[in-house]
Scaffold this active site. Structure first.
Site, PDB file in Angstrom:
ATOM      1  N   CYS A 402       1.314 -33.742 -13.130  1.00 46.92           N
ATOM      2  CA  CYS A 402       0.216 -32.983 -13.766  1.00 46.92           C
ATOM      3  C   CYS A 402      -1.277 -33.350 -13.216  1.00 46.92           C
ATOM      4  O   CYS A 402      -1.289 -33.239 -12.017  1.00 46.92           O
ATOM      5  CB  CYS A 402       0.081 -32.732 -15.172  1.00 46.92           C
ATOM      6  SG  CYS A 402      -0.523 -31.060 -15.487  1.00 46.92           S
ATOM      7  N   HIS A 528       5.565 -30.770 -15.990  1.00 43.88           N
ATOM      8  CA  HIS A 528       6.043 -32.058 -16.559  1.00 43.88           C
ATOM      9  C   HIS A 528       7.528 -32.117 -16.669  1.00 43.88           C
ATOM     10  O   HIS A 528       7.963 -31.563 -17.563  1.00 43.88           O
ATOM     11  CB  HIS A 528       5.277 -32.024 -17.974  1.00 43.88           C
ATOM     12  CG  HIS A 528       3.770 -32.150 -17.949  1.00 43.88           C
ATOM     13  ND1 HIS A 528       3.360 -33.239 -18.445  1.00 43.88           N
ATOM     14  CD2 HIS A 528       2.867 -31.257 -17.776  1.00 43.88           C
ATOM     15  CE1 HIS A 528       1.816 -32.884 -18.311  1.00 43.88           C
ATOM     16  NE2 HIS A 528       1.554 -31.851 -18.049  1.00 43.88           N
ATOM     17  N   GLU A 530       9.020 -34.555 -17.494  1.00 41.20           N
ATOM     18  CA  GLU A 530       9.338 -35.414 -18.593  1.00 41.20           C
ATOM     19  C   GLU A 530       9.644 -34.790 -19.974  1.00 41.20           C
ATOM     20  O   GLU A 530      10.386 -35.310 -20.947  1.00 41.20           O
ATOM     21  CB  GLU A 530       8.293 -36.481 -18.994  1.00 41.20           C
ATOM     22  CG  GLU A 530       7.104 -36.058 -19.598  1.00 41.20           C
ATOM     23  CD  GLU A 530       6.095 -35.349 -18.668  1.00 41.20           C
ATOM     24  OE1 GLU A 530       6.405 -35.409 -17.602  1.00 41.20           O
ATOM     25  OE2 GLU A 530       4.756 -35.325 -18.978  1.00 41.20           O
TER      26      GLU A 530
END
Ligand code: GLN
Length: 557
Positions: A402, A528, A530
């Site tokens: 990001c 993202h 994650e």
């Protein structure tokens, strides 16, 4: 031919009856102190019930007034997690997903702000027909409605509801009242687990159960008798002491369970199962447990974790490195990837405000891979540029996420394209080279809450890219949380100079992934990854990054 309306009504009644009879509700409350890990206990129980073949979801009710945690900074509330449907959520939802391997949505996280907003909107619409609108019944009814939303979908056998905060907090009172009413209404289909803390007094060499007793009394005062107590502790609580707690708190002795500190949170489902938490919960809810939960894949992960000897060192460059929870999902994704690759993760936090040209060598040369963290605003940004230049020039595996990806683009523009003032308009609205700029639809937005580009979007990857190979696919969907974007006007210049735009949104053509193919592993994602990495399904991009870091470590040897 349509059904007779009477039959229709009867069918819907039956359906609702079946749903409400079948869905079981487990409430998890906390006492004595906060941060005891209600989220981990809820997630562990969910894992055990899933491993027994049940359909389970977990939701979190947060007592603060913010409508969602999107406007809270990480000092206040750790990381902001993002769900597939674009809800900015409490970081506990990240735990829920990592443990259960099931996506959550807006319905899995509700705050007091959202409850009040909805009640006030109804009041303004005139829905309350002239009545005085009050905490009881209107706020508590709205809480109850939200508790049951997921259960009423018919998709879950168990809904686990974690009540944020601590018993006795002013803010929690309406939630506890709602839990009390729901237990009364649902009978055996509702159950309360109360999590407390048993401190160890070093000077007296004693464990103390009094805070637990007081905490249960507070719960009883609001009309809730806990069915199960989970005692957080740093030392083993002797059976006799647990019996005493059971007796004073009116709880079955076998339903007083200890949760002793373990080396990894992913071991908690096993410590809970060892003490039969899943069986106790099922029996108390009128279900006879059959056989054992299937924890094969979970145990495989734990086995890898305990047998790994070699280490991979990853540097995380960000401005919140002193906060344990600020980059929670990134930490966990790296940990999951390293474990799957039979390695121990050595995560080194590198404070971006303290990183400069003079100390870059010293701080970065020991890293096998470097992550440039997401974030907002100017603070610490120069350290990210220093790290990126150093990593690019030394060809270290580097992953920008990001804001980290945006910094990758800016650093490349400044030092390779020769545009020294290139920037994001977030940092410098007057930059002559706005390589990162506000999206068109963002320009007219003035409200900050819930207005970013949020949630899962499709991304199409170039087949020959490293990213596509990592995913094993050219079509992926990952979650976003940002306002700014790669400025397409510069695309050709970046590509000519070696930074390729290898992933884009199939509908809007916004650039989502950049990559320098001639480097070992130099990739930035506007999204993202994650947020979509679980114990059983680690994110492919994190796996590939850690794999590249391990290979680089071996090359350096
Ligand atoms: N501040 C950047 C933006 O809004 C990046 C946000 C982030 O890293 N999550 O676009």
């Amino acid at each position: 031919m349509g059904l007779d309306p009477g039959v229709h009504f009867y069918n819907s009644l039956i359906n609702n009856l079946i749903v409400s009879v079948e869905t079981k509700y487990i409430f998890v409350t906390g006492g004595v102190v906060s941060s005891l890990g209600k989220g981990i206990i809820s997630s562990s129980l969910a894992r055990l019930l899933l491993a027994r073949g049940y359909r389970v979801t977990i939701q979190k009710f947060d007592p603060y007034i913010n409508v969602d945690p999107g406007t809270l900074n990480p000092y206040e509330h750790g990381e902001c997690y993002v769900t597939v449907d674009g809800h900015e959520a409490d970081l506990d939802l990240g735990h829920y997903e990592r443990f259960t391997n099931t996506p959550t949505t807006r319905a899995n996280n509700v705050t007091t702000g959202r409850i009040y907003q909805s009640v006030i909107n109804k009041e303004r619409r005139g829905d309350y027909l002239g009545k005085t609108v009050q905490i009881i019944p209107h706020i508590t009814d709205e809480i109850k409605r939200n508790v049951k939303l997921l259960g009423n979908t018919g998709k879950f056998d168990f809904v686990i509801t974690e009540i944020g905060g601590t018993v006795g907090d002013i803010e929690s009172t309406p939630y506890l009242e709602a839990v009390r009413q729901l237990r009364w209404e649902l009978g055996k289909n509702a159950l309360c687990i109360h999590l407390t803390y048993v401190p160890y007094l070093r000077a007296a060499k004693e464990l103390k159960t009094k805070p637990t007793q007081h905490s249960v009394k507070l719960l009883q005062q609001v009309g809730i008798q806990p069915d199960v107590l989970v005692l957080r502790t740093e030392k083993d609580i002797p059976a006799g002491m647990r019996r005493k707690v059971a007796q004073f708190c009116n709880v079955d002795p076998e339903a007083v369970i200890q949760s002793i500190d373990v080396p990894t949170i992913y071991q908690v489902p096993l410590t809970m199962h060892d003490q039969h938490l899943d069986e106790i919960v099922l029996r108390k809810m009128g279900v006879e447990p059959k056989g054992e939960p299937n924890l094969e894949a979970w145990n495989q992960f734990l086995h890898k974790l305990s047998t790994a000897t070699e280490q991979v060192t990853i540097g995380l460059v960000g401005k919140y490195v002193e906060l344990q929870d600020a980059y929670k999902s990134i930490n966990e994704s790296l940990f999951q990837a390293a474990t799957h690759l039979d390695h121990k993760l050595n995560l080194v936090y590198i404070h971006s405000e303290k990183l400069n040209e003079a100390n870059a060598d010293e701080k970065l040369s020991g890293m096998d891979g470097v992550i440039i963290a997401p974030g907002f605003g100017q603070r610490g940004i120069d350290g990210k540029f220093v790290a990126l230049k150093w990593c690019r020039e030394h060809d270290v595996p580097t992953f920008g996420i990001c804001l980290g990806m945006q910094c990758m683009v800016i650093e490349f523009a400044r030092n390779v394209l020769g545009l020294p003032e290139a920037n994001s308009t977030e940092m410098d609205p007057n930059t002559p080279d706005n390589v990162i700029d506000l999206m068109e639809e963002q320009k007219s937005i003035s409200n900050m809450g819930g207005t970013m580009r949020l949630g899962a979007f499709d991304c199409r990857l170039l087949p020959q890219s490293r990213v596509a190979k990592a995913y094993g696919s050219t079509e992926v969907s990952e979650r976003h949380r940002h306002r700014f974007e790669f400025n397409d006007e510069y695309r050709a210049r970046f590509e000519e100079a070696g930074m390729k735009c290898v992933g884009e949104n199939p509908d809007t053509h916004l650039v989502e992934v950049v990559e320098i193919p001639e480097k070992r592993w130099f990739i930035g994602t506007q999204y993202h990854p994650e947020y979509q990495s679980t114990v059983l399904n680690p994110n492919p991009l994190f796996l590939d990054f850690v794999k590249a870091a391990i290979a680089y470590r071996d090359e350096k040897k």
